[in-house]
Design a protein around this motif. Structure first.
Motif, PDB file in Angstrom:
ATOM      1  N   PHE A 100       0.856  -1.185   0.000  1.00 26.35           N
ATOM      2  CA  PHE A 100       0.000   0.000   0.000  1.00 26.35           C
ATOM      3  C   PHE A 100       0.892   1.234   0.000  1.00 26.35           C
ATOM      4  O   PHE A 100       1.945   1.260   0.635  1.00 26.35           O
ATOM      5  N   CYS A 107      -3.624  -5.760   5.644  1.00 25.07           N
ATOM      6  CA  CYS A 107      -4.775  -4.854   5.641  1.00 25.07           C
ATOM      7  C   CYS A 107      -4.338  -3.426   5.319  1.00 25.07           C
ATOM      8  O   CYS A 107      -3.240  -3.008   5.645  1.00 25.07           O
ATOM      9  N   LYS A 108      -5.243  -2.677   4.711  1.00 27.10           N
ATOM     10  CA  LYS A 108      -4.978  -1.287   4.367  1.00 27.10           C
ATOM     11  C   LYS A 108      -4.778  -0.467   5.644  1.00 27.10           C
ATOM     12  O   LYS A 108      -5.629  -0.473   6.528  1.00 27.10           O
ATOM     13  N   ASP A 122      -6.803   7.596   5.911  1.00 23.84           N
ATOM     14  CA  ASP A 122      -7.384   6.979   4.707  1.00 23.84           C
ATOM     15  C   ASP A 122      -6.724   7.452   3.411  1.00 23.84           C
ATOM     16  O   ASP A 122      -7.395   7.722   2.417  1.00 23.84           O
ATOM     17  N   PHE A 171      -4.121   5.651   1.910  1.00 24.95           N
ATOM     18  CA  PHE A 171      -3.406   4.549   1.276  1.00 24.95           C
ATOM     19  C   PHE A 171      -4.194   3.939   0.129  1.00 24.95           C
ATOM     20  O   PHE A 171      -5.410   3.771   0.215  1.00 24.95           O
ATOM     21  N   THR A 172      -3.471   3.610  -0.938  1.00 26.57           N
ATOM     22  CA  THR A 172      -4.048   2.890  -2.062  1.00 26.57           C
ATOM     23  C   THR A 172      -3.176   1.664  -2.323  1.00 26.57           C
ATOM     24  O   THR A 172      -1.958   1.697  -2.098  1.00 26.57           O
ATOM     25  N   LYS A 173      -3.801   0.609  -2.804  1.00 29.19           N
ATOM     26  CA  LYS A 173      -3.080  -0.626  -3.067  1.00 29.19           C
ATOM     27  C   LYS A 173      -2.282  -0.478  -4.355  1.00 29.19           C
ATOM     28  O   LYS A 173      -2.795  -0.020  -5.368  1.00 29.19           O
TER      29      LYS A 173
END
Length: 59
Positions: A4, A17-18, A29, A31-33
């Protein structure tokens, strides 16, 4: 495990997990994969660098 990346500061974390909060910039919030292909490319590049370094040290 997935990789991430924080969209604010670029911090990367490998985890299942994010993450909810970035440990670097404290953004919530953000984070992006990262795509699996990019992760594989990075691993391959890292392996390639090791190989090159080893070969040069033998010369």
């Amino acid at each position: 495990m997935a990789l991430f990346k924080c969209s604010i500061c670029g911090f990367e974390k490998e985890t299942r997990c994010k993450p909810k909060v970035c440990p670097e910039c404290k953004a919530k919030d953000s984070f992006t994969k990262v795509e699996a292909k990019a992760t594989e490319d990075a691993a391959e590049e890292k392996k390639e660098k090791k190989t090159r370094r080893c070969c040069k040290s033998k010369e």
